[in-house]
Design a protein around this motif. Sequence first.
Motif, PDB file in Angstrom:
ATOM      1  N   GLY A  44       0.678  -1.024   0.080  1.00 25.76           N
ATOM      2  CA  GLY A  44       0.502  -0.133  -0.212  1.00 25.76           C
ATOM      3  C   GLY A  44       0.764   1.298  -0.161  1.00 25.76           C
ATOM      4  O   GLY A  44       0.359   1.960  -1.028  1.00 25.76           O
ATOM      5  N   VAL A  45       1.655   1.207   0.688  1.00 29.05           N
ATOM      6  CA  VAL A  45       2.984   1.710   0.573  1.00 29.05           C
ATOM      7  C   VAL A  45       3.213   2.724  -0.478  1.00 29.05           C
ATOM      8  O   VAL A  45       3.831   3.891  -0.796  1.00 29.05           O
ATOM      9  CB  VAL A  45       3.992   1.802   2.226  1.00 29.05           C
ATOM     10  CG1 VAL A  45       4.937   2.765   1.661  1.00 29.05           C
ATOM     11  CG2 VAL A  45       3.393   2.551   3.038  1.00 29.05           C
ATOM     12  N   PHE A  77      -8.318   8.990  -5.961  1.00 28.27           N
ATOM     13  CA  PHE A  77      -8.241   7.772  -5.130  1.00 28.27           C
ATOM     14  C   PHE A  77      -7.813   7.003  -4.525  1.00 28.27           C
ATOM     15  O   PHE A  77      -7.773   6.135  -3.340  1.00 28.27           O
ATOM     16  CB  PHE A  77     -10.309   7.641  -5.810  1.00 28.27           C
ATOM     17  CG  PHE A  77     -11.091   6.596  -5.029  1.00 28.27           C
ATOM     18  CD1 PHE A  77     -11.076   5.898  -4.178  1.00 28.27           C
ATOM     19  CD2 PHE A  77     -11.535   5.277  -5.693  1.00 28.27           C
ATOM     20  CE1 PHE A  77     -11.274   5.459  -3.343  1.00 28.27           C
ATOM     21  CE2 PHE A  77     -12.372   4.601  -5.156  1.00 28.27           C
ATOM     22  CZ  PHE A  77     -12.399   4.899  -3.735  1.00 28.27           C
ATOM     23  N   LEU A  78      -6.841   6.420  -5.801  1.00 25.71           N
ATOM     24  CA  LEU A  78      -5.801   4.992  -5.463  1.00 25.71           C
ATOM     25  C   LEU A  78      -4.964   5.416  -4.651  1.00 25.71           C
ATOM     26  O   LEU A  78      -4.602   4.373  -3.803  1.00 25.71           O
ATOM     27  CB  LEU A  78      -5.050   4.728  -7.263  1.00 25.71           C
ATOM     28  CG  LEU A  78      -4.935   3.368  -7.089  1.00 25.71           C
ATOM     29  CD1 LEU A  78      -5.319   1.893  -6.519  1.00 25.71           C
ATOM     30  CD2 LEU A  78      -3.482   4.044  -8.135  1.00 25.71           C
ATOM     31  N   VAL A  84      -5.055   4.663   3.503  1.00 21.62           N
ATOM     32  CA  VAL A  84      -5.459   3.732   4.246  1.00 21.62           C
ATOM     33  C   VAL A  84      -5.716   2.903   4.344  1.00 21.62           C
ATOM     34  O   VAL A  84      -5.628   2.401   5.664  1.00 21.62           O
ATOM     35  CB  VAL A  84      -7.478   4.755   3.865  1.00 21.62           C
ATOM     36  CG1 VAL A  84      -8.190   3.948   5.652  1.00 21.62           C
ATOM     37  CG2 VAL A  84      -7.307   6.479   4.032  1.00 21.62           C
ATOM     38  N   ALA A  85      -5.603   1.740   3.409  1.00 20.81           N
ATOM     39  CA  ALA A  85      -5.212   0.556   3.632  1.00 20.81           C
ATOM     40  C   ALA A  85      -3.996   0.131   4.389  1.00 20.81           C
ATOM     41  O   ALA A  85      -3.451  -0.414   4.831  1.00 20.81           O
ATOM     42  CB  ALA A  85      -5.545  -0.570   1.454  1.00 20.81           C
ATOM     43  N   ALA A  86      -3.208   0.452   4.267  1.00 22.97           N
ATOM     44  CA  ALA A  86      -1.364   0.133   4.788  1.00 22.97           C
ATOM     45  C   ALA A  86      -1.570   0.708   5.874  1.00 22.97           C
ATOM     46  O   ALA A  86      -0.727   0.499   7.134  1.00 22.97           O
ATOM     47  CB  ALA A  86      -0.663   1.652   3.991  1.00 22.97           C
ATOM     48  N   GLY A  87      -2.119   1.633   6.519  1.00 24.34           N
ATOM     49  CA  GLY A  87      -1.984   2.624   7.948  1.00 24.34           C
ATOM     50  C   GLY A  87      -3.101   1.427   8.673  1.00 24.34           C
ATOM     51  O   GLY A  87      -2.853   1.496   9.630  1.00 24.34           O
ATOM     52  N   TYR A  88      -4.099   0.825   8.137  1.00 25.51           N
ATOM     53  CA  TYR A  88      -4.903  -0.397   8.575  1.00 25.51           C
ATOM     54  C   TYR A  88      -4.316  -1.322   8.753  1.00 25.51           C
ATOM     55  O   TYR A  88      -4.322  -2.208  10.078  1.00 25.51           O
ATOM     56  CB  TYR A  88      -6.497   0.100   7.607  1.00 25.51           C
ATOM     57  CG  TYR A  88      -7.688  -1.180   8.514  1.00 25.51           C
ATOM     58  CD1 TYR A  88      -8.000  -0.782   9.484  1.00 25.51           C
ATOM     59  CD2 TYR A  88      -7.331  -2.367   7.687  1.00 25.51           C
ATOM     60  CE1 TYR A  88      -8.943  -2.162   9.865  1.00 25.51           C
ATOM     61  CE2 TYR A  88      -8.275  -3.401   7.933  1.00 25.51           C
ATOM     62  CZ  TYR A  88      -9.402  -2.884   9.500  1.00 25.51           C
ATOM     63  OH  TYR A  88     -10.324  -4.358   9.924  1.00 25.51           O
ATOM     64  N   ALA A 170      -1.346  -1.924  -6.475  1.00 20.83           N
ATOM     65  CA  ALA A 170      -2.613  -1.754  -5.847  1.00 20.83           C
ATOM     66  C   ALA A 170      -3.286  -3.024  -6.281  1.00 20.83           C
ATOM     67  O   ALA A 170      -4.070  -3.248  -5.208  1.00 20.83           O
ATOM     68  CB  ALA A 170      -3.410  -0.704  -6.382  1.00 20.83           C
ATOM     69  N   PHE A 171      -2.822  -3.161  -7.319  1.00 26.35           N
ATOM     70  CA  PHE A 171      -4.304  -4.567  -7.839  1.00 26.35           C
ATOM     71  C   PHE A 171      -3.438  -5.956  -6.015  1.00 26.35           C
ATOM     72  O   PHE A 171      -4.390  -6.515  -5.773  1.00 26.35           O
ATOM     73  CB  PHE A 171      -3.363  -5.218  -9.128  1.00 26.35           C
ATOM     74  CG  PHE A 171      -3.890  -6.142  -9.632  1.00 26.35           C
ATOM     75  CD1 PHE A 171      -5.849  -6.376  -9.494  1.00 26.35           C
ATOM     76  CD2 PHE A 171      -3.273  -8.011  -9.172  1.00 26.35           C
ATOM     77  CE1 PHE A 171      -6.601  -8.332  -9.931  1.00 26.35           C
ATOM     78  CE2 PHE A 171      -4.175  -9.164  -9.726  1.00 26.35           C
ATOM     79  CZ  PHE A 171      -5.444  -8.993  -9.492  1.00 26.35           C
ATOM     80  N   LEU A 172      -2.338  -6.356  -6.140  1.00 28.42           N
ATOM     81  CA  LEU A 172      -1.760  -7.316  -5.158  1.00 28.42           C
ATOM     82  C   LEU A 172      -2.618  -6.366  -3.857  1.00 28.42           C
ATOM     83  O   LEU A 172      -2.768  -7.677  -2.935  1.00 28.42           O
ATOM     84  CB  LEU A 172      -0.017  -7.233  -4.841  1.00 28.42           C
ATOM     85  CG  LEU A 172       0.287  -7.583  -6.123  1.00 28.42           C
ATOM     86  CD1 LEU A 172       1.828  -6.805  -6.381  1.00 28.42           C
ATOM     87  CD2 LEU A 172      -0.316  -8.864  -6.856  1.00 28.42           C
ATOM     88  N   VAL A 173      -2.849  -5.229  -3.302  1.00 26.70           N
ATOM     89  CA  VAL A 173      -2.919  -5.082  -2.717  1.00 26.70           C
ATOM     90  C   VAL A 173      -4.743  -5.384  -2.046  1.00 26.70           C
ATOM     91  O   VAL A 173      -4.812  -5.924  -0.737  1.00 26.70           O
ATOM     92  CB  VAL A 173      -2.811  -3.570  -1.911  1.00 26.70           C
ATOM     93  CG1 VAL A 173      -3.859  -2.705  -0.695  1.00 26.70           C
ATOM     94  CG2 VAL A 173      -1.530  -2.658  -1.696  1.00 26.70           C
ATOM     95  N   SER A 174      -5.332  -5.555  -3.459  1.00 29.83           N
ATOM     96  CA  SER A 174      -6.483  -5.123  -3.389  1.00 29.83           C
ATOM     97  C   SER A 174      -7.067  -7.018  -3.127  1.00 29.83           C
ATOM     98  O   SER A 174      -7.630  -7.316  -1.938  1.00 29.83           O
ATOM     99  CB  SER A 174      -8.061  -5.130  -4.544  1.00 29.83           C
ATOM    100  OG  SER A 174      -6.790  -5.511  -5.748  1.00 29.83           O
TER     101      SER A 174
END
Length: 203
Positions: A44-45, A77-78, A84-88, A170-174
């Motif tokens: 995410g970062v 948005f990305l 946010v995903a990285a922090g969460y 980002a795809f790998l994050v999702s």
Amino acid sequence: MRGGVGVSPGNVPVYFYGGGKVKLVERRVKVAEVVLRCLICGLGVIAAALVGTDSQVRRIFSLEKRARFTDMKALVFLVIANGVAAGYSLFQGVRCVISMMRGSVLLNKPLAWAIFSCDQMMAYVALAAVAAAAESAVLGQFGQAELQWMKICNLYSKFCTRVGEGIVSAFLVSISMVTISCISAFNLFRLYGPNKGKNSGSW
């Protein structure tokens, strides 16, 4: 009696917990969750940094035109979604590690529902962000002749290449967030099983 309830000589109920195989599976699920949350945090970062710091200047005749990620709302948005995903994921990863070190067990159903709901929400947000960014990237790469939208990647090749790398991250994050949401669903609904979490080793 193995895997059920026995009675001690003093008529006190005694619970016998599943066995080594169950504990081994639970341990692997714990480790997988920690690894995935750390992976989401790192990717995410990377995705946010690749897209958020991307820019390229193109001189057209006597004018200079700079391409930035803020020029496309989907990329904004990305960046926000992956930040946010990285922090969460960092927060949840720390929680998982602390729980593993303490050997604590998640028996609180409201907390399990909260984690499940947050993981589901983050998975949907991550998927929506990468889908919107991928659509914008396709338009930038191939244009849209019917609407007279030009191929901007012919002019800003470096910018588009870096955006593409960010979209891959980002795809790998999702995908990882979807997997995490499945794990949290497993951790939640096992609390409603026959043993209702008495032999659960999840958080």
